[in-house]
Design an enzyme around this catalytic site. Structure first.
Site, short mmCIF file in Angstrom:
data_model
loop_
_atom_site.label_atom_id
_atom_site.label_comp_id
_atom_site.label_asym_id
_atom_site.label_seq_id
_atom_site.Cartn_x
_atom_site.Cartn_y
_atom_site.Cartn_z
N GLU A 93 -5.19 -4.84 10.86
CA GLU A 93 -4.22 -3.76 10.96
C GLU A 93 -4.46 -2.98 12.25
OE1 GLU A 93 -2.38 -2.77 6.95
OE2 GLU A 93 -4.06 -1.42 7.21
N GLY A 119 2.44 2.51 10.63
CA GLY A 119 3.38 3.61 10.44
C GLY A 119 4.11 4.03 11.70
N GLY A 142 2.85 -1.05 4.31
CA GLY A 142 2.84 0.37 3.96
C GLY A 142 4.25 0.86 3.69
N GLY A 143 4.86 1.45 4.70
CA GLY A 143 6.18 2.08 4.56
C GLY A 143 7.21 1.19 3.87
N SER A 178 3.57 -1.92 10.43
CA SER A 178 5.02 -1.93 10.63
C SER A 178 5.65 -3.29 10.33
CB SER A 178 5.37 -1.44 12.04
OG SER A 178 4.93 -0.11 12.22
N HIS A 195 -9.27 1.19 5.24
CA HIS A 195 -7.97 1.45 5.88
C HIS A 195 -8.18 2.44 7.01
CE1 HIS A 195 -3.87 2.77 6.50
NE2 HIS A 195 -3.47 1.70 5.86
N ASN A 254 0.86 -1.18 0.00
CA ASN A 254 0.00 0.00 0.00
C ASN A 254 0.90 1.23 0.00
OD1 ASN A 254 -1.84 2.04 0.45
ND2 ASN A 254 -2.18 1.51 2.62
N TRP A 255 0.99 1.86 -1.17
CA TRP A 255 1.90 3.01 -1.29
C TRP A 255 1.35 4.28 -0.63
CZ3 TRP A 255 3.34 2.68 -7.23
CH2 TRP A 255 4.21 1.59 -7.42
N LYS A 256 0.08 4.28 -0.30
CA LYS A 256 -0.58 5.50 0.21
C LYS A 256 -0.36 6.64 -0.80
CE LYS A 256 0.40 3.62 4.71
NZ LYS A 256 0.28 3.76 6.14
N GLU A 258 -6.57 4.91 7.94
CA GLU A 258 -6.39 6.33 7.58
C GLU A 258 -7.65 6.88 6.92
OE1 GLU A 258 -2.72 5.81 5.42
OE2 GLU A 258 -1.73 5.28 7.30
C1 PEP Z 1 -0.69 0.23 5.98
O1 PEP Z 1 -0.76 1.41 5.69
O2 PEP Z 1 -1.58 -0.55 5.61
C2 PEP Z 1 0.43 -0.22 6.79
C3 PEP Z 1 0.41 -1.43 7.25
O3 PEP Z 1 1.43 0.69 7.00
P1 PEP Z 1 2.88 0.42 7.65
O4 PEP Z 1 3.39 -0.87 7.07
O5 PEP Z 1 3.70 1.59 7.25
O6 PEP Z 1 2.68 0.31 9.13
#
Ligand code: PEP
Length: 251
Positions: A167, A173, A234-235, A213, A95, A10-12, A97
């Site tokens: 999640e 994040g 994500g990241g 994470s 999600h 997930n590049w956001k 966010e």
């Molecule tokens: C996400 O945004 O779905 C996510 C899991 O982010 P991160 O891996 O950065 O915690």
């Protein structure tokens, strides 16, 4: 039952077209085996171009969101039908966010899932508790409500098309991942809710990803939990080499 694992990036709201094209080339070249489904979720604006330029087969494309409305005067929104019309196959729904910054409710998410399924998109439904709930040991209660209000009203046939991502909000994040024990406990709990509502067979069939994470150095232990079927990343999905390293942790 053996469930094929998934690693989804997930590049956001990150990467421009040039960066995304470089990422695609690097990840495609670096894939060593067909050990899992590899999914990527770019921003809406990039998806069509990336799909056009991609000549491989292993990377599958999805969107980070879709509207809960069919069509009409909803400026700035993108419908499930529009996504399907350009060949998108997956869509992230719910999600944290989106829930936190854009006020998406469990009811709206149910409508989004309906739209996605109607257009033959596979929804990846995200759920997970905020820190306060984990702190009060109310995480299962919280996630149960998310499942009940968005998901568990669907038919068994519809449920079979859905992927879930656990999640925990406190892990997204933050660099603070759930422990494998915490992830396994919640994934097993979610499976038990699906079994109670539908059947044990269906519960065993549905893929449940972990997100929060997840990175190359913790992916292996998270992915080796019995009920964890891969990750939503994500990241660590932004750098091709980290994403490939995570894919390579799938056994
Ligand atoms: C996400 O945004 O779905 C996510 C899991 O982010 P991160 O891996 O950065 O915690």
């Amino acid at each position: 039952m053996s469930r094929r694992k998934i690693v989804a990036g997930n590049w956001k709201m990150n990467l421009d077209l040039t960066e995304a094209a470089e990422w695609l080339a690097e990840v495609d070249a670096g894939l060593q085996s067909d050990n899992c489904d590899v999914l990527v979720f770019p921003s809406f604006i990039l998806i069509g171009d990336l799909m056009d330029m991609y000549e491989g087969e292993q990377i599958l494309f999805g969107a980070q969101n879709c509207s809960n409305k069919e069509s009409g005067a909803f400026t700035g929104e993108v419908s499930a039908a529009q996504l399907a019309s350009v060949g998108v196959e997956y869509v992230i729904i719910g999600h944290s966010e989106r829930r936190d910054h854009f006020g998406e409710t469990n009811q709206m998410l149910k409508e989004k899932i309906q739209r996605a399924l109607k257009n033959e998109l596979t929804p990846i439904f995200c759920c997970g508790e905020p820190f306060e709930m984990r702190n009060e040991n109310k995480q299962q209660e919280f996630v149960k409500q998310q499942l009940e209000e968005s998901l568990l009203g669907f038919s068994a046939a519809a449920m079979a098309e859905i992927i879930i991502a656990y999640e925990p909000v406190w892990a997204i994040g933050t660099g603070l991942n759930a422990t494998p024990e915490q992830a396994q406990e919640m994934h097993a709990f979610m499976r038990s809710q699906i079994a109670a509502k539908y059947s044990e067979d269906l519960a065993q069939q549905i893929r449940i990803l972990y997100g929060g994470s997840c990175k190359p150095d913790n992916a292996k232990e998270l992915f080796s939990c019995a009920d964890v079927d891969g990750g939503l990343i994500g990241g660590s999905s932004l750098m091709a080499k980290d994403f490939l390293a995570i894919i390579n942790k799938i056994g």
